[in-house]
Design a protein around this motif. Structure first.
Motif, PDB file in Angstrom:
ATOM      1  N   VAL A 108      39.383  40.650  41.382  1.00 37.08           N
ATOM      2  CA  VAL A 108      39.706  39.343  41.896  1.00 37.08           C
ATOM      3  C   VAL A 108      38.653  38.482  41.975  1.00 37.08           C
ATOM      4  CG1 VAL A 108      42.166  39.907  43.126  1.00 37.08           C
ATOM      5  CG2 VAL A 108      39.958  40.513  44.169  1.00 37.08           C
ATOM      6  N   ILE A 109      39.133  37.238  41.957  1.00 37.62           N
ATOM      7  CA  ILE A 109      38.032  36.210  42.287  1.00 37.62           C
ATOM      8  C   ILE A 109      38.452  35.098  43.405  1.00 37.62           C
ATOM      9  CG2 ILE A 109      36.639  36.424  40.106  1.00 37.62           C
ATOM     10  CD1 ILE A 109      38.349  33.604  39.449  1.00 37.62           C
ATOM     11  N   ASN A 110      37.375  34.575  43.962  1.00 34.60           N
ATOM     12  CA  ASN A 110      37.702  33.516  45.133  1.00 34.60           C
ATOM     13  C   ASN A 110      37.727  32.197  44.075  1.00 34.60           C
ATOM     14  OD1 ASN A 110      37.740  31.686  46.810  1.00 34.60           O
ATOM     15  ND2 ASN A 110      35.689  31.955  47.478  1.00 34.60           N
ATOM     16  N   GLY A 146      39.286  29.376  47.514  1.00 39.29           N
ATOM     17  CA  GLY A 146      39.950  29.779  48.779  1.00 39.29           C
ATOM     18  C   GLY A 146      41.380  30.584  48.206  1.00 39.29           C
ATOM     19  N   LYS A 147      41.161  30.534  46.953  1.00 37.86           N
ATOM     20  CA  LYS A 147      42.519  31.267  46.442  1.00 37.86           C
ATOM     21  C   LYS A 147      41.960  32.586  45.832  1.00 37.86           C
ATOM     22  CE  LYS A 147      45.524  29.481  43.524  1.00 37.86           C
ATOM     23  NZ  LYS A 147      46.338  28.425  42.798  1.00 37.86           N
ATOM     24  N   ILE A 148      42.822  33.658  46.140  1.00 36.17           N
ATOM     25  CA  ILE A 148      42.327  34.980  45.536  1.00 36.17           C
ATOM     26  C   ILE A 148      43.215  35.024  44.142  1.00 36.17           C
ATOM     27  CG2 ILE A 148      42.868  37.299  45.593  1.00 36.17           C
ATOM     28  CD1 ILE A 148      41.033  36.709  48.077  1.00 36.17           C
ATOM     29  N   PRO A 152      43.667  37.178  40.406  1.00 37.19           N
ATOM     30  CA  PRO A 152      43.439  38.263  39.667  1.00 37.19           C
ATOM     31  C   PRO A 152      42.752  37.953  38.423  1.00 37.19           C
ATOM     32  CG  PRO A 152      45.722  38.133  39.617  1.00 37.19           C
ATOM     33  CD  PRO A 152      44.951  36.928  40.555  1.00 37.19           C
ATOM     34  N   GLU A 172      51.913  32.361  39.859  1.00 35.66           N
ATOM     35  CA  GLU A 172      50.788  32.633  40.311  1.00 35.66           C
ATOM     36  C   GLU A 172      49.559  32.392  39.329  1.00 35.66           C
ATOM     37  OE1 GLU A 172      51.443  36.690  42.734  1.00 35.66           O
ATOM     38  OE2 GLU A 172      50.597  36.922  40.793  1.00 35.66           O
TER      39      GLU A 172
END
Lengths: 676, 142
Positions: B48-50, B53-55, B57, B86
């Motif tokens: 996962v990445i930032n 501020g959102k996670i 995948p 998403e």
């Protein structure tokens, strides 16, 4: 054409709310605990739904509620009594309305028929029954509100109210004196004479009516006892006696109030029904869409993350530029911001809190249906309904609690015969309570049923090959009871509709642990079982312990951490290939998080190992890490549906440096430990 | 179909092969970020990445399409697409250009060992043949 979708949402909301009210009140009717206020509430619910269903064009819903309203009005006006059959019929109506609701949600139109219910409601059977039974004239009787309240208190203590008509024999002389005497006798033999017309001017009455008087009394005796005694009095020719229910009693004062209301307001009965208090409450609260709250919470979450980042930057600046004046000012500002964000976070969290009542209200009906189908007599009492917790928790808590309650009814509470044989009260008792304890919510589900026999559990586990006989011999009672959480173990000897399929308690525990909660069990064979669930107040922001494992940062929820110790390699022993450590005389299995996740493990090179002791129910486990990084407030974020559930990972958060760190789910970690 | 000819696609490369995604399905294209891997996940999920501020995948298209995986280079990009409300990031070797196709042929059952249902068509642009990915199908695979 109007856009109805917005109204649709409002309608569904109202429907849910009113259905809940109806269910609650019908349940009360069935238990013979009806109050006039309750019937009013039921009436208003039906009335409200009738109106809104008509607006939305749901014809069947409208007809059904209309017919219910019709009968309820009769009940309210004392023209009809609530019988068991009527209560059952109301239940069927509520169920059908739920069915219609599902159909409206799924297919946008109603498809279930309602004619059977409408016919049953409309078939004139109930309404007239009461008046036929009532031979004593109830006309023109008024009581003050105080008198009625007084009488209701007596009813609650077990007294009963009776209407009595006493007729004197035709040859009785000095009737007024006789009535005086009769009143005196009544006063002696009953708790209270609420009302009588024995002493009245009798001008203009015919001979027949002059010979009789009516009384309303409270007594702790049966109607037969009173009747036979009254018949023995001199000159008494006939005695009629009838029950006066609570609703009827309350209605006596109600009429007075209605009359007043009619004088003040125009003849709008609905407006007189809502109290000024309700009006006030309406002004002070507003409905807010859940999505907006979620959004707000997310924004606060971002703020919390940014705030930790600002702090980090501030620290690195401080180490570079030391005593710079503006740096100190920055420090003050960040302190202030931290405080404000803390308060903001708390306020937003409070907005998300709901009383647990929302969840509890679903249970009485469920317990009723279940105990009826199992032929058991069960009473559910609920405490601490106004305890507040995060709405997401309330949603997640539903299934585990339902499961525990089902188990309590099915396995816990014994059949009436068994209870009689053991000298227990025939009616089983299940208590569910909620309260705040420290910074947690404590929910207790308790029954006074059979309890769990630890030896029986062990035997069962051995026979289902879940544990070996030698393991079983070493089990303490406490450990044996914990077997109930073992996947695949079911104690019911027969699989019933309700439970006993061996899926159950392990799922309950997994659900509770997903919420970062804990579940403990206490049981005494023959006396009952108590489950204690402890939950954090909120799911969204928690305190986490940051640890370093194999060059990666992980977070262990602080609520799982029992203690942190530093161990040298000599402290770690092996028993049958399982590494263990002894801490305060307790033997605890230890595992390296590296091994669990398959990361390179070079802890053997360092002198000592930091170990986090985590607790699960009564058991403790030790997790070895590379380094402890301290604790901090973290915002839990989901990994999303695409990644899905990963065993041992509860979610992720964003750290001060902008990197993503995974939050460990201790329950899953322990399960993986068991397999490793 | 006439309309498809005007649809814009983002064309990217994986090794020597060219693929494309409908531009309207793409949320943004970013440079490689720090990826936090998730232990014991499906192999194509890199982690996962930032994303502000959102996670989010991140998956490797190489492993999705059963190609050899390769270390990230300077030209490696993450294409963020919307999938079932998403965001999902897709790692590609290189983003080439925004393009349109003069003709789109229906996909064969199999495209070089890959299930044809992953493709909505084969886009033809001058001499190039580009596999147009149907992202919903690709991401839904279990």
């Amino acid at each position: 054409m109007l856009d109805m979708t917005e109204y649709q949402a409002l309608y569904m909301e109202e429907l849910d709310e009113q259905l809940r009210v109806m269910e609650e009140e019908v349940l009360r009717l069935e238990r013979k605990e009806e109050t006039l206020e309750g019937i009013q509430r039921l009436f208003r619910a039906a009335h409200t739904l009738k109106g809104s269903s008509a607006v939305m064009g749901y014809e069947r819903m409208k007809r059904l509620t209309h017919n219910m309203e019709h009968i309820l009005e009769k009940v309210r006006n004392q023209e009809c009594e609530v019988t068991q059959e009527l209560a059952t019929l109301f239940f069927r109506c509520v169920d059908r309305m739920k069915q219609l609701r599902t159909e409206i949600v799924a297919r946008k139109h109603e498809s279930s028929g309602i004619d059977d219910l409408v016919d049953a409601l409309a078939s004139g059977d109930w309404p007239n029954q009461v008046n036929e039974l009532r031979r004593i004239d109830r006309g023109n009787i008024l009581l003050s509100v105080e008198e009625v309240n007084h009488a209701v208190r007596h009813l609650e203590q077990g007294d009963r109210a009776y209407w009595i008509r006493i007729g004197l024999t035709p040859d009785c002389e000095m009737r007024t004196a006789r009535f005086h005497l009769i009143l005196a006798w009544l006063a002696e033999s009953s708790t209270n004479v609420l009302w009588t017309d024995a002493i009245r001017p009798m001008e203009g009455e015919d001979e027949e009516s002059k010979r009789s008087c009516r009384c309303l009394i409270l007594s702790d005796e049966t109607s037969e006892a009173i009747q036979s005694r009254a018949l023995a009095w001199i000159d008494v020719g006939e005695v009629e006696i009838e029950d006066c229910g609570r609703v009827e009693l309350e209605a006596l004062a109600q009429r007075e109030r209605d009359d007043e209301a009619d004088l003040m307001v125009s003849n709008d009965s609905e407006s007189s029904a809502s109290s000024p208090l309700q009006d006030k409450a309406r002004v002070q609260s507003i409905r807010v869409n859940v999505d907006r709250l979620e959004k707000l919470m997310n924004l606060v979450g971002e703020l919390v993350i940014d705030q930790t980042r600002v702090r980090q930057v501030e620290r690195s600046l401080a180490s570079k530029f030391g005593t710079e004046d503006s740096l100190q000012e920055l420090g003050q500002i960040t302190d202030h911001i931290t405080r404000i964000i803390g308060e903001l976070q708390e306020s937003v969290m409070k907005v998300r809190m709901l009383p647990i009542e929302q969840l509890f209200n679903r249970f009485p009906r469920m317990i009723r249906d279940m105990s009826q189908s199992l032929g058991k007599d069960v009473e559910l009492s609920m405490e601490g309904k106004d305890t507040e917790l995060d709405r997401t928790l309330i949603e997640e808590l539903g299934d585990p609690l339902i499961h525990l309650l089902r188990n309590a009814v099915d396995h816990g509470i014994e059949m009436p015969e068994t209870r009689r044989a053991q000298g227990k009260p025939l009616r089983g008792k299940i208590t569910i309570s909620a309260s705040h304890e420290d910074n947690q919510v404590l929910i207790v589900v308790e029954d006074d049923g059979a309890g769990i026999d630890p030896r029986k559990l062990v035997r069962k586990a051995v026979s289902q090959r879940l544990i070996s006989q030698s393991e079983a011999d070493r089990y303490t009672d406490k450990e044996a009871v914990d077997l109930i959480f073992h996947a695949g173990l079911s104690t019911a000897s027969q699989v019933s509709d309700i439970s006993g399929r061996g899926v159950g308690m392990d799922i309950v525990r997994a659900g509770i642990e997903r919420m970062n909660g804990r579940i403990d069990i206490e049981t005494n064979a023959g006396e009952g079982t108590r489950f204690k669930i402890r939950l954090p107040l909120t799911l969204a922001i928690i305190t986490g312990l940051l640890v370093r494992v194999g060059g990666r940062t992980f977070i262990i929820p602080m609520s799982n951490v029992a203690e942190i110790v530093r161990l040298s390699h000599e402290d770690i022993h092996n028993i049958k290939g399982i590494p263990i450590v002894t801490i305060r005389n307790q033997v605890i299995p230890i595992a390296w998080i590296h091994d669990i996740f398959g990361y390179p493990n070079d802890t053997a090179r360092s002198k000592s190992v930091p170990v986090v002791i985590v607790g699960r129910a009564e058991k403790r486990y030790a997790l070895a890490v590379d380094e402890l990084l301290g604790n901090q407030e973290i915002v839990i974020k989901s990994l999303g549906a695409f990644v899905g559930q990963s065993e041992g990972i509860a979610g992720a958060t964003i750290l001060g440096d902008g990197k993503v760190a995974l939050i460990l789910e201790i329950g899953g970690i322990i399960r993986r430990m068991g397999r490793a | 179909m006439d309309t498809t000819k005007h649809d814009q696609y983002v064309e990217f490369s994986i090794g020597n092969e060219k693929y494309a995604i409908l531009i309207s399905e793409i949320h943004e294209i970013i440079r490689m970020l720090d990826i936090t891997e998730i232990p014991n996940c499906q192999s194509y999920v890199h982690g996962v990445i930032n994303l502000r501020g959102k996670i989010v995948p991140v998956i490797g298209l190489r492993s999705m399409l059963m190609l050899e995986s390769e270390a990230a280079t300077k030209s490696t990009r993450i294409v963020v697409v919307n999938h079932r409300e998403e965001s999902v990031g897709i790692i590609v070797d290189k983003v080439n250009k925004v393009t349109t196709f003069t003709d789109i042929q229906p996909p064969p059952d199999w495209v070089g060992g890959i299930n044809g249902s992953y493709f909505s068509g084969i886009g033809i642009h001058e001499d190039d043949l580009v596999g147009i990915l149907k992202m919903d199908e690709v991401l839904l695979r279990e």
